[in-house]
Design an enzyme around this catalytic site. Structure first.
Site, short mmCIF file in Angstrom:
data_model
loop_
_atom_site.label_atom_id
_atom_site.label_comp_id
_atom_site.label_asym_id
_atom_site.label_seq_id
_atom_site.Cartn_x
_atom_site.Cartn_y
_atom_site.Cartn_z
CG MET A 32 -2.04 -1.01 1.09
SD MET A 32 -3.50 -0.75 1.99
CE MET A 32 -2.81 -0.33 3.66
N GLY A 33 2.19 1.14 -0.49
CA GLY A 33 2.90 2.10 -0.60
C GLY A 33 3.62 2.60 0.97
CG HIS A 39 7.36 -2.14 2.08
ND1 HIS A 39 7.03 -0.96 2.87
CD2 HIS A 39 6.09 -2.89 1.80
CE1 HIS A 39 5.96 -1.07 3.13
NE2 HIS A 39 5.16 -2.12 2.75
N GLY A 149 5.01 -10.01 3.91
CA GLY A 149 5.74 -10.19 5.40
C GLY A 149 5.13 -10.76 6.28
CD GLN A 155 -1.87 -8.79 4.08
OE1 GLN A 155 -2.48 -8.07 4.16
NE2 GLN A 155 -0.43 -8.64 3.88
CG LEU A 186 11.16 -1.89 9.93
CD1 LEU A 186 12.07 -1.87 8.54
CD2 LEU A 186 11.28 -0.50 10.98
CB SER A 187 4.39 -0.60 10.65
OG SER A 187 2.90 -0.25 10.35
CB SER A 188 3.29 2.23 6.13
OG SER A 188 3.97 1.28 5.15
#
Length: 293
Positions: A32-33, A39, A149, A155, A186-188
């Site tokens: 999702m960017g 990523h 991930g 998911q 790590l996460s957006s």
């Protein structure tokens, strides 16, 4: 040649035709960017395995249960494109909502009891929407391999299951969670944390570590393990709220009553207005010490 930005389904299919005709292995990294080092690890795995690599960047509105969460989700396409270029991505697929959903979808994927617990319990319909958009991406890109991930363990398990159940011809590759030096996954969404919130956020990983130590030490009672782990979440910090901390089977995602083999310990923690998730795969000492992912 750098990563080509493609916004239409038709153009993407044209772009991948040459690779498919030459029997190149096509890898897909759905995102999702707001790309980060986690990523990058997915991209590196895909680049190692495949002759052609596509990264999709699409903030899927259907999987958001709160309008403010959708609005706040970071969108950094220019930076994401540069990162993809730097790490050897061939094509970046960044469609609009209208391109992916020209009309509201009537047909979606029912993910069954796999979504009954963990995040699915608190976000009804979320994983149906995730599975649906991932299935659409598989149909659009037609990859040989797709990379996800392990931080998003529920998911990943759901995607693996629907691929198996529906005979989708794609190999699902799970990639271990990438963490900050102090252990924060790590996460957006980490970009939404203020300095004090960032320091507090590590409490979730510490809870998972405590659970892992209990299990590795021979504790077979999941309720006791969860109580011990929850003590790592400071009760005197009003910015923290533990949404759930559960111990489930790694594939079934169903809560266990006795820990008798590998289990997934997963949690969700609200830090202010930001919701963070994390998990570890834990095994008893007789089977080998845990903290996988």
């Amino acid at each position: 040649m750098g990563a080509e930005l493609v916004e239409s389904i038709g153009r993407l299919r044209q772009r991948l035709t040459a690779a498919r005709r030459s029997n190149a292995t096509i890898g897909l990294v759905p995102t999702m960017g707001a790309l980060h080092a986690g990523h990058v690890r997915l991209i590196e795995e895909a680049r190692h395995d495949c002759q052609a690599v596509a990264v999709s960047i699409f903030v899927n509105p259907l999987q958001f249960d709160r309008e403010d969460d959708l609005r706040r989700y970071p969108r950094t396409l220019d930076e994401d494109r540069l990162l993809c270029d730097r790490f050897g991505v061939d094509v970046v697929f960044a469609p609009s909502v209208g391109e992916m959903y020209p009309v509201p979808p009537e047909c979606t994927i029912d993910v069954g009891r796999l979504a009954d617990h963990l995040c699915g319990k608190y976000r009804p319909g979320h994983f149906r929407s995730v599975a649906t958009v991932v299935m659409k991406l598989f149909g659009i890109v037609q990859p040989d391999r797709a990379y996800f991930g392990e931080k998003d363990a529920q998911q990943l398990a759901i995607i693996r299951r629907f691929v198996a159940d529906l005979n989708v011809p794609v190999q699902i590759v799970g990639v271990p969670t990438v963490r900050e030096p102090d252990g924060l996954a790590l996460s957006s969404r980490n970009t939404q944390l203020g300095p004090a919130e960032r320091q507090s956020a590590i409490a979730l990983f510490r809870a998972l570590q405590t659970a892992d130590r209990q299990i590795a030490g021979g504790d077979t009672d999941p309720e006791h393990v969860k109580r011990m782990a929850a003590t790592e979440i400071p009760r005197d910090n009003p910015s923290l709220r533990l949404e759930y901390l559960e111990i489930v089977g790694p594939e079934s995602l169903q809560p266990v009553t006795v820990i008798a083999g590998p289990v997934r310990v997963a949690g969700a923690l609200w830090v202010g207005s930001t919701r963070l998730i994390d998990n570890v795969l834990s095994v008893q000492k007789a089977s080998g010490l845990g903290l996988k992912a």
